[in-house]
Motif scaffolding. Structure first.
Motif, PDB file in Angstrom:
ATOM      1  N   ILE A 205       1.172  -1.475  -0.462  1.00 44.04           N
ATOM      2  CA  ILE A 205      -0.012  -0.145  -0.153  1.00 44.04           C
ATOM      3  C   ILE A 205       1.045   1.014   0.160  1.00 44.04           C
ATOM      4  CG2 ILE A 205      -1.511   1.366   1.520  1.00 44.04           C
ATOM      5  CD1 ILE A 205      -2.598  -1.636   2.471  1.00 44.04           C
ATOM      6  N   ASP A 206       1.526   1.022   0.843  1.00 41.15           N
ATOM      7  CA  ASP A 206       2.759   2.332   0.977  1.00 41.15           C
ATOM      8  C   ASP A 206       3.305   2.596  -0.532  1.00 41.15           C
ATOM      9  OD1 ASP A 206       2.717   2.644   3.627  1.00 41.15           O
ATOM     10  OD2 ASP A 206       4.262   1.875   4.089  1.00 41.15           O
ATOM     11  N   GLN A 207       4.327   1.465  -0.927  1.00 36.47           N
ATOM     12  CA  GLN A 207       4.150   2.039  -2.390  1.00 36.47           C
ATOM     13  C   GLN A 207       3.519   2.378  -3.290  1.00 36.47           C
ATOM     14  OE1 GLN A 207       6.317  -2.137  -3.615  1.00 36.47           O
ATOM     15  NE2 GLN A 207       7.604  -1.673  -1.604  1.00 36.47           N
ATOM     16  N   TYR A 208       2.124   2.165  -3.613  1.00 32.03           N
ATOM     17  CA  TYR A 208       1.450   2.094  -4.172  1.00 32.03           C
ATOM     18  C   TYR A 208       1.383   4.073  -4.114  1.00 32.03           C
ATOM     19  CZ  TYR A 208      -3.136   3.169  -6.612  1.00 32.03           C
ATOM     20  OH  TYR A 208      -4.403   3.686  -6.913  1.00 32.03           O
ATOM     21  N   VAL A 209       1.113   3.940  -2.325  1.00 27.32           N
ATOM     22  CA  VAL A 209       0.329   5.146  -1.902  1.00 27.32           C
ATOM     23  C   VAL A 209       1.558   6.492  -2.839  1.00 27.32           C
ATOM     24  CG1 VAL A 209       0.101   7.253  -0.875  1.00 27.32           C
ATOM     25  CG2 VAL A 209      -1.088   5.019  -0.967  1.00 27.32           C
ATOM     26  N   GLN A 210       2.859   5.899  -2.746  1.00 23.66           N
ATOM     27  CA  GLN A 210       4.202   6.631  -2.742  1.00 23.66           C
ATOM     28  C   GLN A 210       4.496   7.083  -4.631  1.00 23.66           C
ATOM     29  OE1 GLN A 210       7.945   4.941  -1.039  1.00 23.66           O
ATOM     30  NE2 GLN A 210       6.887   4.880   0.485  1.00 23.66           N
ATOM     31  N   GLN A 211       3.702   5.987  -5.346  1.00 26.64           N
ATOM     32  CA  GLN A 211       3.977   6.058  -6.754  1.00 26.64           C
ATOM     33  C   GLN A 211       2.480   7.003  -7.113  1.00 26.64           C
ATOM     34  OE1 GLN A 211       4.068   2.023  -9.212  1.00 26.64           O
ATOM     35  NE2 GLN A 211       1.704   2.548 -10.054  1.00 26.64           N
ATOM     36  N   GLU A 212       1.448   6.470  -6.551  1.00 24.56           N
ATOM     37  CA  GLU A 212       0.437   7.255  -6.625  1.00 24.56           C
ATOM     38  C   GLU A 212       0.448   8.911  -7.279  1.00 24.56           C
ATOM     39  OE1 GLU A 212      -3.197   7.999  -9.095  1.00 24.56           O
ATOM     40  OE2 GLU A 212      -1.981   5.963  -8.642  1.00 24.56           O
ATOM     41  N   ALA A 213       1.671   9.358  -5.765  1.00 25.04           N
ATOM     42  CA  ALA A 213       1.709  10.934  -5.165  1.00 25.04           C
ATOM     43  C   ALA A 213       2.714  11.079  -6.145  1.00 25.04           C
ATOM     44  CB  ALA A 213       2.555  10.985  -4.263  1.00 25.04           C
ATOM     45  N   LEU A 214       3.923  10.624  -6.867  1.00 23.85           N
ATOM     46  CA  LEU A 214       5.119  10.847  -7.640  1.00 23.85           C
ATOM     47  C   LEU A 214       4.017  11.525  -9.301  1.00 23.85           C
ATOM     48  CD1 LEU A 214       7.773   8.406  -6.582  1.00 23.85           C
ATOM     49  CD2 LEU A 214       7.521  10.958  -6.824  1.00 23.85           C
ATOM     50  N   VAL A 215       3.160  10.123  -9.718  1.00 21.35           N
ATOM     51  CA  VAL A 215       2.826  10.743 -10.558  1.00 21.35           C
ATOM     52  C   VAL A 215       1.941  12.046 -10.924  1.00 21.35           C
ATOM     53  CG1 VAL A 215       0.742   9.165 -12.471  1.00 21.35           C
ATOM     54  CG2 VAL A 215       2.773   8.182 -11.020  1.00 21.35           C
ATOM     55  N   ARG A 216       0.933  11.823  -9.697  1.00 23.42           N
ATOM     56  CA  ARG A 216       0.720  13.315  -9.715  1.00 23.42           C
ATOM     57  C   ARG A 216       1.478  14.571  -9.546  1.00 23.42           C
ATOM     58  NH1 ARG A 216      -5.060  11.986  -6.098  1.00 23.42           N
ATOM     59  NH2 ARG A 216      -5.694  10.358  -6.982  1.00 23.42           N
ATOM     60  N   GLU A 217       2.144  14.513  -9.145  1.00 18.54           N
ATOM     61  CA  GLU A 217       2.668  15.323  -9.237  1.00 18.54           C
ATOM     62  C   GLU A 217       3.721  15.517 -10.013  1.00 18.54           C
ATOM     63  OE1 GLU A 217       3.460  18.189  -6.456  1.00 18.54           O
ATOM     64  OE2 GLU A 217       1.436  16.764  -6.108  1.00 18.54           O
ATOM     65  N   ALA A 218       4.071  14.272 -10.953  1.00 21.58           N
ATOM     66  CA  ALA A 218       4.819  14.505 -12.502  1.00 21.58           C
ATOM     67  C   ALA A 218       3.335  15.210 -13.721  1.00 21.58           C
ATOM     68  CB  ALA A 218       5.071  13.126 -12.609  1.00 21.58           C
ATOM     69  N   GLU A 219       2.190  15.248 -13.003  1.00 20.63           N
ATOM     70  CA  GLU A 219       1.168  15.389 -14.161  1.00 20.63           C
ATOM     71  C   GLU A 219       1.188  16.778 -14.104  1.00 20.63           C
ATOM     72  OE1 GLU A 219      -2.154  12.957 -13.319  1.00 20.63           O
ATOM     73  OE2 GLU A 219      -1.458  10.890 -14.450  1.00 20.63           O
ATOM     74  N   ARG A 220       0.927  17.507 -12.755  1.00 17.43           N
ATOM     75  CA  ARG A 220       1.192  18.490 -12.134  1.00 17.43           C
ATOM     76  C   ARG A 220       1.868  19.591 -12.945  1.00 17.43           C
ATOM     77  NH1 ARG A 220       2.660  22.095  -8.453  1.00 17.43           N
ATOM     78  NH2 ARG A 220       3.960  20.313  -7.702  1.00 17.43           N
ATOM     79  N   LEU A 221       3.167  18.761 -12.892  1.00 17.37           N
ATOM     80  CA  LEU A 221       4.418  19.813 -13.842  1.00 17.37           C
ATOM     81  C   LEU A 221       4.389  19.044 -15.018  1.00 17.37           C
ATOM     82  CD1 LEU A 221       6.836  19.142 -10.894  1.00 17.37           C
ATOM     83  CD2 LEU A 221       5.482  21.085 -11.385  1.00 17.37           C
ATOM     84  N   GLY A 222       3.721  18.993 -15.385  1.00 20.16           N
ATOM     85  CA  GLY A 222       4.023  18.501 -16.961  1.00 20.16           C
ATOM     86  C   GLY A 222       4.545  17.835 -17.574  1.00 20.16           C
ATOM     87  N   LEU A 223       5.123  16.929 -16.503  1.00 20.16           N
ATOM     88  CA  LEU A 223       6.782  16.439 -16.667  1.00 20.16           C
ATOM     89  C   LEU A 223       6.433  15.447 -18.441  1.00 20.16           C
ATOM     90  CD1 LEU A 223       8.017  15.857 -13.387  1.00 20.16           C
ATOM     91  CD2 LEU A 223       9.058  17.747 -15.433  1.00 20.16           C
ATOM     92  N   GLY A 224       4.603  14.597 -18.081  1.00 20.66           N
ATOM     93  CA  GLY A 224       5.336  13.960 -19.550  1.00 20.66           C
ATOM     94  C   GLY A 224       4.370  13.801 -21.140  1.00 20.66           C
ATOM     95  N   ASP A 225       4.256  15.727 -20.822  1.00 21.47           N
ATOM     96  CA  ASP A 225       3.549  15.952 -21.932  1.00 21.47           C
ATOM     97  C   ASP A 225       4.806  15.852 -23.404  1.00 21.47           C
ATOM     98  OD1 ASP A 225       1.704  16.910 -20.039  1.00 21.47           O
ATOM     99  OD2 ASP A 225       2.953  18.930 -20.247  1.00 21.47           O
ATOM    100  N   ASP A 226       5.801  15.418 -23.392  1.00 23.53           N
ATOM    101  CA  ASP A 226       6.649  15.865 -24.514  1.00 23.53           C
ATOM    102  C   ASP A 226       7.189  13.802 -23.972  1.00 23.53           C
ATOM    103  OD1 ASP A 226       5.188  17.705 -25.974  1.00 23.53           O
ATOM    104  OD2 ASP A 226       6.780  18.371 -24.499  1.00 23.53           O
ATOM    105  N   ASP A 227       6.957  13.295 -23.026  1.00 24.98           N
ATOM    106  CA  ASP A 227       7.715  12.078 -23.272  1.00 24.98           C
ATOM    107  C   ASP A 227       7.152  10.943 -24.267  1.00 24.98           C
ATOM    108  OD1 ASP A 227       8.814   9.910 -22.068  1.00 24.98           O
ATOM    109  OD2 ASP A 227       9.208  10.850 -20.215  1.00 24.98           O
ATOM    110  N   THR A 228       8.384  10.228 -24.982  1.00 28.58           N
ATOM    111  CA  THR A 228       7.568   9.595 -26.336  1.00 28.58           C
ATOM    112  C   THR A 228       7.712   8.185 -25.294  1.00 28.58           C
ATOM    113  OG1 THR A 228       9.334  10.915 -27.301  1.00 28.58           O
ATOM    114  CG2 THR A 228       9.352   8.433 -27.920  1.00 28.58           C
TER     115      THR A 228
END
Length: 275
Positions: free
Chosen positions: A67-90
């Motif tokens: 559960i801890d790993q899932y929560v950490q991953q989800e938090a990282l993904v959401r922060e990356a989305e918020r910062l637009g880090l994946g917008d141009d990631d092939t």
């Protein structure tokens, strides 16, 4: 008051109202986006994946780590989305495309055909099920590392020895693979020795030593032992195989049609390079 009857005032008030609504909505969405919910179904799914890897069911402590790993991953993904880090990631785009492709494939399953339809399709694709020509052969290998520039001369003398009746097993150099093969098709020979070798070998007649034939390994003197001719396929003995191939063919066509329909929903603009 007169100011409230002015159309410009109405326009301004409506604009302010829309801004306020948008702010409230964005705030709400932001709050929702900051809530990470770990459902029972998700925990069960992650536990099964963990068990498949570990070879045992997770304990209570293991589940907490999951559960801890899932929560950490989800938090990282959401922060990356918020910062637009994946917008141009092939890589991310390719992964999303693969997942969507999987979904489209799942919706493109073909129905079960009638036997009459299957027979018609089989007749139209009979060549796909024909047994290919197979050849059994032996070969004498000559190493370019050992013989260098004299390999052609060595090949000629070795060929004379083989044709004169010298036991072929005592000629040539050690070979990393086998020196004799039984009843294999051209596709397998191509995989083992390369397309040029296979093409040349399948033009030989049986019973005679060939001139030197090159492969990725070096030179080979080849003697065809037997030739099993190609045979036409008959429907009944391979009906299950035909049905599986039909399903694969129809599913592929349905998937392609679904992808084309998906693409038609977009305006595609292809910019040409400026002259």
């Amino acid at each position: 008051m007169k100011i409230f009857r002015d159309p410009i005032t109405h326009f301004v008030l409506i604009g302010l109202a829309l801004i306020a609504i948008n702010h409230v909505w964005n705030s709400y969405q932001g709050e929702q986006g900051r809530t990470i919910t770990v459902s029972t179904a998700e925990i069960d799914r992650l536990s099964v994946l963990w068990a498949n890897t570990a070879g045992r069911l997770p304990t209570g402590e293991d589940k907490q780590q999951i559960i801890d790993q899932y929560v950490q991953q989800e938090a990282l993904v959401r922060e990356a989305e918020r910062l637009g880090l994946g917008d141009d990631d092939t890589i991310i785009k390719r992964r999303l495309a693969q997942k969507m492709d999987f979904l489209v494939s799942g919706e493109s399953k073909a129905v079960t055909p009638s036997e009459a339809d299957l027979k018609i399709w089989f007749e139209q694709n009979r060549d796909k099920f024909a047994a290919p020509e197979r050849r059994s052969f032996v070969h004498i290998y000559l190493s370019p590392e050992k013989h260098g520039g004299s390999i052609e001369t060595v090949a000629a003398s070795t060929l004379r020895a083989a044709k004169s009746g010298t036991d072929w097993k005592g000629l040539g150099d050690p070979f990393i693979q086998k020196r004799s093969y039984a009843a294999i098709p051209e596709s397998e020979v191509t995989r083992l020795f390369g397309p040029d070798f296979a093409s040349a070998m399948f033009k030989l007649t049986a019973g005679e030593w060939s001139p030197p034939i090159g492969s990725a390994f070096g030179l080979h003197l080849v003697r065809i032992e037997t030739i099993d001719s190609a045979a036409e396929a008959s429907f009944e003995p391979i009906k299950a195989e035909v049905a599986a191939a039909w399903q694969e063919d129809q599913t592929s066509k349905a998937k392609q049609a679904a992808l084309e329909k998906l693409v038609r929903g977009y305006d595609v603009v292809i910019e040409s390079a400026s002259e």
